[in-house]
Design a protein around this motif. Structure first.
Motif, short mmCIF file in Angstrom:
data_model
loop_
_atom_site.label_atom_id
_atom_site.label_comp_id
_atom_site.label_asym_id
_atom_site.label_seq_id
_atom_site.Cartn_x
_atom_site.Cartn_y
_atom_site.Cartn_z
N GLU A 131 0.86 -1.22 -0.10
CA GLU A 131 -0.08 0.09 0.05
C GLU A 131 0.91 1.16 0.10
O GLU A 131 0.71 2.31 -0.58
CB GLU A 131 -1.03 0.07 1.26
CG GLU A 131 -1.85 1.28 1.21
CD GLU A 131 -2.79 1.30 2.32
OE1 GLU A 131 -3.15 2.50 2.81
OE2 GLU A 131 -3.39 0.31 2.60
N GLU A 132 1.85 1.35 0.60
CA GLU A 132 2.93 2.53 0.77
C GLU A 132 3.47 2.67 -0.70
O GLU A 132 3.43 3.78 -0.82
CB GLU A 132 4.11 2.10 1.82
CG GLU A 132 4.99 3.30 1.81
CD GLU A 132 6.04 3.20 2.97
OE1 GLU A 132 6.79 3.80 2.97
OE2 GLU A 132 6.04 2.43 3.86
N VAL A 134 2.16 1.61 -3.71
CA VAL A 134 1.09 2.05 -4.62
C VAL A 134 0.68 3.51 -4.31
O VAL A 134 0.57 4.35 -5.30
CB VAL A 134 -0.13 1.30 -4.41
CG1 VAL A 134 -1.45 1.90 -5.14
CG2 VAL A 134 0.33 -0.20 -4.61
N ARG A 135 0.67 4.06 -3.00
CA ARG A 135 0.45 5.37 -2.81
C ARG A 135 1.34 6.28 -3.12
O ARG A 135 1.40 7.35 -3.97
CB ARG A 135 0.19 5.67 -1.34
CG ARG A 135 -0.99 5.04 -0.66
CD ARG A 135 -1.24 5.49 0.73
NE ARG A 135 -2.45 5.02 1.48
CZ ARG A 135 -3.73 5.41 1.45
NH1 ARG A 135 -3.82 6.93 0.92
NH2 ARG A 135 -4.71 5.33 2.04
N GLU A 161 -1.87 -8.06 -5.69
CA GLU A 161 -1.92 -7.24 -4.47
C GLU A 161 -1.89 -5.90 -4.54
O GLU A 161 -2.64 -5.02 -4.16
CB GLU A 161 -0.93 -7.76 -3.45
CG GLU A 161 -0.95 -8.95 -3.08
CD GLU A 161 0.02 -9.62 -2.11
OE1 GLU A 161 0.90 -8.73 -1.52
OE2 GLU A 161 -0.08 -10.82 -1.54
N ALA A 162 -1.29 -5.44 -5.42
CA ALA A 162 -0.74 -3.90 -5.82
C ALA A 162 -2.20 -3.48 -6.62
O ALA A 162 -2.79 -2.25 -6.25
CB ALA A 162 0.22 -3.68 -6.79
N VAL A 165 -5.11 -3.16 -4.01
CA VAL A 165 -4.94 -1.87 -3.09
C VAL A 165 -5.53 -0.58 -3.94
O VAL A 165 -6.02 0.45 -3.66
CB VAL A 165 -3.34 -1.61 -2.52
CG1 VAL A 165 -3.16 -0.24 -2.16
CG2 VAL A 165 -3.15 -2.71 -1.53
N ALA A 166 -5.02 -0.73 -5.22
CA ALA A 166 -5.30 0.56 -6.12
C ALA A 166 -6.87 0.73 -6.27
O ALA A 166 -7.49 1.76 -6.29
CB ALA A 166 -4.56 0.44 -7.59
N ARG A 168 -8.98 -0.48 -4.12
CA ARG A 168 -9.74 0.12 -2.81
C ARG A 168 -9.61 1.32 -2.54
O ARG A 168 -10.73 2.12 -2.06
CB ARG A 168 -9.13 -1.09 -1.78
CG ARG A 168 -9.46 -0.69 -0.36
CD ARG A 168 -9.08 -1.62 0.58
NE ARG A 168 -7.53 -1.67 0.63
CZ ARG A 168 -6.81 -1.19 1.29
NH1 ARG A 168 -7.46 0.30 2.05
NH2 ARG A 168 -5.55 -1.36 1.13
N LEU A 169 -8.52 1.72 -3.00
CA LEU A 169 -8.31 3.15 -2.55
C LEU A 169 -8.56 4.13 -3.95
O LEU A 169 -8.26 5.46 -3.49
CB LEU A 169 -6.89 3.34 -2.19
CG LEU A 169 -6.33 2.76 -0.92
CD1 LEU A 169 -4.86 3.01 -0.63
CD2 LEU A 169 -7.08 3.05 0.17
#
Length: 316
Positions: A131-132, A134-135, A161-162, A165-166, A168-169
């Protein structure tokens, strides 16, 4: 030259591209780089790949200076670089927010550019939460320092997984993966990544189509030419892993196919990679204009040959 979309994005890249690994900073300086880059562009190549670790940053400096001296309009070429190994300090490597941001700014400074078109995470970082990463990659895109981001040598699970995260956010996920792919290395591209192409529209910019020159056949005699990459001190370990009897036997087994098609073995190997529909661009390397002519110029003239490779199951 044929152009393909980079994965599901609207970015178009030449089906063959040029990478600075090994060559820039190790074998070529600015003068020679200008000649190679212009030869590539004259024959339709628009995609050029680099990384912060190549020649400890010198490869980016050479590419940036060469393009500036050539007077290219920045919007014409597609430039990529990769972040992971930026130095010896504890925060100079990996995919933390700190290194992604600082590493990108340093790469742009060396390239003397305001942005790169594609920024890759050069390897997965198991010590940093995805997540860190991707952000941080989305922060780079939001700043305009890169237009797209991707991965290199990540597993299918890590890419999935990346993307989770993308999604979801509500962020941008990786659009491209850069794996090794050649006649001697096929598993990831042809098996492991299969779900990624439909699920996420992942494209591929593959590297080492000639297996660091092994698939040219020039090493089959057991001798290492003095001007080859395996003769470089930093790449002697790679030579010891690559030039083994089992590998050289496989290369010898490909020669009759190349002879039947009437092309050099190197062209057969590159054509085979380019024929994969999931490959957006095959990254090639060269130290001489004659090599560019053999690899890239011949491709432009022999597209029908590439189509034959693609359609004929005999060569799969």
């Amino acid at each position: 030259m044929q152009y393909k979309n980079l994965g599901r994005s609207g970015l178009k890249v030449s089906q063959l591209s040029y990478g600075a690994w090994v060559t820039f900073g190790n074998q070529l300086d600015v003068k020679e780089a200008k000649s190679i880059l212009q030869c590539c562009r004259d024959n339709g190549v628009n995609f050029f790949d680099n990384a912060e670790v190549y020649a400890n940053g010198r490869a980016e400096e050479i590419m940036g200076q060469a393009i500036k001296e050539l007077g290219w309009k920045r919007s014409d070429p597609v430039i990529s670089t990769k972040i992971f190994w930026g130095g010896q300090g504890p925060n100079d490597k990996g995919l933390s927010r700190k290194h992604i941001i600082e590493g990108t700014k340093n790469s742009l400074k060396r390239l003397d550019m305001e942005y790169v078109d594609v920024l890759y995470c050069h390897r997965p970082d198991i010590m940093t939460p995805i997540e860190e990463t991707v952000r941080a990659m989305n922060y780079v895109i939001d700043k305009g320092w890169a237009y797209y981001w991707g991965t290199s040598e990540w597993s299918a699970q890590q890419i999935t997984e990346a993307w989770a995260v993308a999604e979801r956010l509500d962020l941008v996920g990786p659009i491209v993966e850069q794996p090794e792919y050649n006649l001697l290395s096929r598993h990831k591209v042809e098996l492991e990544y299969l779900p990624l192409y439909n699920n996420y529209g992942i494209g591929l910019t593959t590297w080492s189509p000639l297996a660091s020159g092994v698939l040219t056949g020039k090493y089959n005699s057991g001798n290492i030419p003095p001007d080859s990459r395996f003769a470089l001190e930093n790449y002697k370990n790679l030579a010891s892993r690559s030039l083994i009897d089992d590998v050289l036997k496989k290369v010898n087994g490909l020669k009759p196919i190349a002879e039947e098609l009437g092309v050099p073995l190197s062209q057969l190997a590159i054509a085979w990679c380019a024929s994969n529909p999931n490959v957006s661009s095959v990254i090639t390397g060269a130290t001489k204009e004659s090599q560019v002519s053999l690899i890239i110029c011949s491709y432009a003239r022999k597209f029908s040959f590439f189509q034959e490779i693609k359609l004929n199951s005999k060569y799969r």
